[in-house]
Design an enzyme around this catalytic site. Structure first.
Site, PDB file in Angstrom:
ATOM      1  N   HIS A  18      41.051  16.237  -1.841  1.00 55.03           N
ATOM      2  CA  HIS A  18      40.213  16.648  -2.971  1.00 55.03           C
ATOM      3  C   HIS A  18      39.170  17.686  -2.566  1.00 55.03           C
ATOM      4  CE1 HIS A  18      41.385  12.632  -5.058  1.00 55.03           C
ATOM      5  NE2 HIS A  18      42.316  13.555  -5.178  1.00 55.03           N
ATOM      6  N   SER A  91      42.725  13.331  -8.624  1.00 56.31           N
ATOM      7  CA  SER A  91      42.886  14.777  -8.813  1.00 56.31           C
ATOM      8  C   SER A  91      42.779  15.208 -10.281  1.00 56.31           C
ATOM      9  CB  SER A  91      44.195  15.263  -8.177  1.00 56.31           C
ATOM     10  OG  SER A  91      45.307  14.497  -8.585  1.00 56.31           O
ATOM     11  N   GLU A 109      53.296  12.189 -14.402  1.00 54.90           N
ATOM     12  CA  GLU A 109      53.220  10.886 -13.743  1.00 54.90           C
ATOM     13  C   GLU A 109      54.345  10.040 -14.318  1.00 54.90           C
ATOM     14  OE1 GLU A 109      51.371   9.308 -11.183  1.00 54.90           O
ATOM     15  OE2 GLU A 109      52.745   7.710 -11.746  1.00 54.90           O
ATOM     16  N   ASP A 134      59.205  13.294 -14.575  1.00 53.83           N
ATOM     17  CA  ASP A 134      59.418  13.485 -13.137  1.00 53.83           C
ATOM     18  C   ASP A 134      58.750  14.803 -12.704  1.00 53.83           C
ATOM     19  OD1 ASP A 134      62.149  12.942 -10.954  1.00 53.83           O
ATOM     20  OD2 ASP A 134      60.620  14.473 -10.713  1.00 53.83           O
ATOM     21  N   ASP A 155      51.708  16.048  -4.796  1.00 54.56           N
ATOM     22  CA  ASP A 155      51.082  14.957  -4.035  1.00 54.56           C
ATOM     23  C   ASP A 155      51.897  13.669  -4.190  1.00 54.56           C
ATOM     24  OD1 ASP A 155      49.218  13.439  -2.640  1.00 54.56           O
ATOM     25  OD2 ASP A 155      47.894  13.185  -4.379  1.00 54.56           O
TER      26      ASP A 155
END
Ligand SMILES: C[S@@+](CC[C@H](N)C(=O)[O-])C[C@H]1O[C@@H](n2cnc3c(N)ncnc32)[C@H](O)[C@@H]1O
Length: 272
Positions: A18, A91, A109, A134, A155
Site C-alpha cells: 500500500h 487497496s 473480487e 475473475d 494482487d
C-alpha cells in the site's frame, strides 16, 4: 478459494504494497489528465483489525501497528490515509480516497462475502465499479480504459504454485491491451527459487521497462514462511527507482527485527 485477506490485513506485506500503491497513484496524478485504476483482486475493501480474523492472527501488530506507534516521516503520506480513513483500508479504500473527480476505479473480487462488503462500501459511488468477476478474465474485458492512463494492481492470493505464471501472463495480456499503463503485481518471497523463475519469465515475456521493489525481513530460505514480498512494476513512473528505496528502508527499519539477510531494494528486471 480458501484465502481470506482479513487474516492478513495490516501485515508488513500489506503495508509495503500500500505504501508503493500510494506512491504510484501520486506519481500518475502529477499530470492533470484523469486516470483509471483496475484492482483485479480487491478483497473486502477495508478491515476491522480489532475483531475477527485480523485480531486472531495479530499480523497487523508486526505491521501497521508498529508504523502507527512510531511513524517514520518517509511514510507520512501513506500513514496519513491510515489515520484519517477510519477502518483500516485495503487497496480499494485507499485508491478511492485518492481519486480526483474525473478518476475511476474498478474492483474485481470473487469471494461473495468480500463482494458484499465492497458493494456496501461503494454503494451509489459513480467513480467506483465493483465486479464479481475473475480478475484475470477482467484484464481482457476492462482494458484498455477510455482514459488511456492509469494503474493496474494485480494482487492474487498465491494459493497455488501456478500463480507466478498467471501473474506473468496477466501482465503480458494487460500490456498487450494497455501498453502505456503502469502495471503492478505483488508477489510473496518465501524462498528465492520461485522469484528467480518469475523474473526470468518476465524477462522472456517481451515486455520492457520492468522493476522490482522488494522488502525482506530475513534471508528467504524457509519455504513455509512469508519472509518478504515484492512489487513488480512494468512502465514504472519516472523517479520510481530514486524515490521508493527510502520508503522501503523506512518500512524495514520499523517492521524488521534486524534478522540476518534482511534487505530493502529496487532492482531493474528489464531495461526500457
Ligand atoms: C491478497 S487479497 C487482495 C487484497 C487487496 N488487494 C488489498 O490490498 O487490500 C486477494 C483477493 O483475491 C480474491 N481472489 C482470488 N482469486 C480471484 C480471482 N480469480 N479473481 C478475483 N479475485 C480473486 C480473494 O478472494 C482475495 O480477496
Amino acid at each position: 478459494m480458501n484465502y481470506r485477506h482479513a487474516f492478513h490485513a495490516g501485515s508488513f506485506a500489506d503495508c509495503m504494497k500500500h505504501t508503493l500503491l500510494v506512491w504510484l497513484i501520486d506519481a500518475l496524478q502529477a499530470k492533470p489528465a484523469p486516470i483509471f485504476v483496475l484492482d483485479t483482486h480487491a478483497g473486502a475493501g477495508r478491515y476491522d483489525l480489532d475483531t475477527g480474523p485480523a485480531q486472531r492472527t495479530g499480523e497487523w501488530r508486526q505491521g501497521i501497528e508498529r508504523l502507527i506507534e512510531m511513524p517514520p516521516p518517509a511514510l507520512g503520506r501513506y500513514l496519513g490515509f491510515i489515520r484519517t480513513l477510519g477502518l483500516y483500508p485495503g487497496s480499494p479504500a485507499l485508491i478511492r480516497a485518492m481519486l480526483r473527480p474525473d478518476d475511476r476505479l474498478a474492483c474485481c473480487e470473487l469471494h461473495p462475502d468480500d463482494v458484499f462488503q465492497l458493494r456496501r462500501l461503494f454503494a451509489r459511488d459513480p467513480q467506483v465499479a465493483v465486479h464479481q468477476r475473475d480478475g484475470w478474465e477482467a484484464l481482457g474485458g476492462l482494458l484498455p480504459p477510455r482514459e488511456r492512463r492509469g494503474l493496474l494492481l494485480i494482487d492474487p492470493p498465491y494459493e497455488n504454485p501456478d500463480e507466478f505464471a498467471d501473474v506473468v501472463s496477466g501482465l503480458a495480456a494487460a500490456h498487450a491491451r494497455f501498453g502505456t499503463g503502469v502495471l503492478a503485481a505483488w508477489y510473496p518471497i518465501k524462498h528465492r527459487a520461485p522469484v528467480r523463475g518469475f523474473f526470468t519469465a518476465l524477462q522472456q515475456s517481451g515486455m520492457r521497462d520492468i522493476v522490482a521493489a522488494e522488502l525482506c525481513l530475513r534471508e528467504p530460505v524457509l519455504a513455509d514462511r512469508l519472509n518478504g514480498c515484492g512489487l513488480v512494476v512494468v512502465n514504472p513512473p519516472f523517479r520510481f527507482e530514486r524515490d521508493t528505496p527510502p520508503l522501503l528502508h523506512a518500512l524495514l527499519e520499523h517492521v524488521g527485527r534486524n534478522e540476518r539477510g534482511a534487505y530493502a531494494a529496487v532492482t531493474r528486471i528489464a531495461d526500457e
